[in-house]
Enzyme design. Sequence first.
Site, PDB file in Angstrom:
ATOM      1  CG  HIS A   1      -3.854  -1.625   7.990  1.00  0.00           C
ATOM      2  ND1 HIS A   1      -3.336  -2.397   6.981  1.00  0.00           N
ATOM      3  CD2 HIS A   1      -2.862  -0.770   8.345  1.00  0.00           C
ATOM      4  CE1 HIS A   1      -2.077  -2.027   6.746  1.00  0.00           C
ATOM      5  NE2 HIS A   1      -1.777  -1.037   7.557  1.00  0.00           N
TER       6      HIS A   1
ATOM      7  CE  LYS B   1       0.020   0.733   4.769  1.00  0.00           C
ATOM      8  NZ  LYS B   1      -0.020   1.942   5.372  1.00  0.00           N
TER       9      LYS B   1
ATOM     10  CD  GLU C   1      -0.283   2.977  14.625  1.00  0.00           C
ATOM     11  OE1 GLU C   1       0.681   2.207  14.500  1.00  0.00           O
ATOM     12  OE2 GLU C   1      -0.643   3.767  13.748  1.00  0.00           O
TER      13      GLU C   1
ATOM     14  CE  LYS D   1      -1.572  -6.282  12.664  1.00  0.00           C
ATOM     15  NZ  LYS D   1      -0.339  -6.116  13.421  1.00  0.00           N
TER      16      LYS D   1
ATOM     17  CE  LYS E   1       1.021   6.559  12.420  1.00  0.00           C
ATOM     18  NZ  LYS E   1       1.441   5.155  12.470  1.00  0.00           N
TER      19      LYS E   1
HETATM   20  C1  BG6 Z   1       1.307   0.508   8.683  1.00  0.00           C
HETATM   21  C2  BG6 Z   1       1.130   1.998   8.765  1.00  0.00           C
HETATM   22  O1  BG6 Z   1       0.713   0.010   7.525  1.00  0.00           O
HETATM   23  O2  BG6 Z   1       0.695  -0.095   9.816  1.00  0.00           O
HETATM   24  C3  BG6 Z   1       1.760   2.517  10.032  1.00  0.00           C
HETATM   25  O3  BG6 Z   1       1.750   2.626   7.639  1.00  0.00           O
HETATM   26  C4  BG6 Z   1       1.198   1.792  11.236  1.00  0.00           C
HETATM   27  O4  BG6 Z   1       1.549   3.925  10.152  1.00  0.00           O
HETATM   28  C5  BG6 Z   1       1.296   0.287  11.034  1.00  0.00           C
HETATM   29  O5  BG6 Z   1       1.935   2.167  12.367  1.00  0.00           O
HETATM   30  C6  BG6 Z   1       0.595  -0.476  12.134  1.00  0.00           C
HETATM   31  O6  BG6 Z   1       0.842  -1.831  11.985  1.00  0.00           O
HETATM   32  P1  BG6 Z   1       1.044  -2.792  13.229  1.00  0.00           P
HETATM   33  O7  BG6 Z   1       1.195  -4.152  12.655  1.00  0.00           O
HETATM   34  O8  BG6 Z   1       2.252  -2.311  13.950  1.00  0.00           O
HETATM   35  O9  BG6 Z   1      -0.186  -2.620  14.035  1.00  0.00           O
END
Ligand code: BG6
Length: 482
Positions: free
Chosen positions: A242, A150, A218, A184, A328
């Site tokens: 996602h 992506k 996050e 996952k 974020k």
């Molecule tokens: C990525 C995003 O696709 O997914 C990031 O670009 C994000 O910004 C990340 O932090 C999160 O993935 P995971 O697996 O760490 O939850």
Amino acid sequence: MTPDDKRPGVQPHVVVLFGATGDLARRKLLPGLFHLAISRLAPDMRIIGTSLDDIDDDRFRELVIEACRKFSRRPASSEQHERFAQLVSYVPQNKGAGALSSAVQAASATLQGPARLLHYLSVPPAAASAVIRMLETAGLVKESRVIMEKPFGTDLESAQKLNATIHTAFTESQIFRIDHFLGKEPAMNILAFRFANGFIEPIWNRTFIDHVQIDVPERLSIEGRAAFYEPTGAFRDMVVTHLFQVLAFVAMEPPTALAPGPISEEKTKVFRSMLPLNPDNVVRAQYQGYRSEPGVSAESETETFIALKCEIDNWRWAGVPFYLRTGKSMAEGQRIISIAFRDPPRSMFPSDCGVGTRGPDHLTFDLADDSKMSMSFYGKRPGPGMLLDKQSMQFGLKDTADADDVLEAYERLILDAMHGDRTLFTTAQGIERLWELSAPLLDNPPPLHTYEAGSWGPAVINELIEPRTWRLPFERPWRADT
Ligand code: BG6
């Protein structure tokens, strides 16, 4: 999709990794390939890294070892790292198609049998067409497979253009659009839980479910990725890819088989039934301090947080809101899917006995690597009289004997692509439909709020979900023993 021990072994592979010195390659792809190579999963492979950096084989090998040491989740010896580094080589992109083609030939010649080619495009969409032309000129398209990272465009028009560009060289069956959330373990467990058990499907609908939350706050900030994040923002970075993909797993009808065709068909039907996003049901926000991050414009309007309500207008889900949130620099890092059940139609319990005071009954999936599930419900508090408490049943992956077999999402998906299994990959059609649904929001974004770094987002998100409430932060933490 078949159990791994029933699949034939993976053919020998040459993996051509574009963007090989980038952040994703170092954090996830190289450590993932390392694990596949040293385990029995994909033992016979060579990797050719390529990127705009003008480095040589030795420097790249150092970088690979460094990446595996730092980011691999499993313990490994220096000898294993060294052995893996001998499987990799490097071709700077400016050396051109001829150099790449020779490197592939040289790498194939060292494998045990006829090699299959897998190209991994870990490059921004703007670079994709140059890479595709290079692969064509190098004669590396035929019978190869290509994993695309992506973002798959930034709106409907650019997604269609990107798909058209890829389709000039590759047929859809050669293309693997990766969304690592679907790789996952706990995301796949949603499918297992829903479709391998008879008790859950009868209540998996508007009659019993009040609403759904898909919540992925996050704690991380943009971690120096301003060049990527500024033109992207939280909606394109996390929701279109996602969160919507996970939503499809939650909402889809039972597929006729656990195979790519039937699964994408059902996911696409969910996206077809989704109503276009209404900007009035969206909260965009930016954390205070974002504009001072290196590489970020002082007037940036990029959202680092988004919360929205979306609706799926079909028989199963009409009237059931799906609330999505991600951002974020938030208070906690969590990846939660929470299914809230309706209250019983009448209660025989007196209102002061605790019934209903701690929110609805919930089924919760935690998509963290250390995956968990829980069912919360009202139960009797031990002792005299009748007082009710919120109680829960929890299951943790760690409770199983096979917890060590969990593959990282990227490992699993790269392995699936090597097997030619597209079940967990997204299609051009699905992606384009998501951009179509997003158009009203992209054309007419609501005003940007701010939020304090380390918080749960701006207070206005509470109005979005009223009279319900956000499930996070949890009132009670997960039990420590799961
Ligand atoms: C990525 C995003 O696709 O997914 C990031 O670009 C994000 O910004 C990340 O932090 C999160 O993935 P995971 O697996 O760490 O939850």
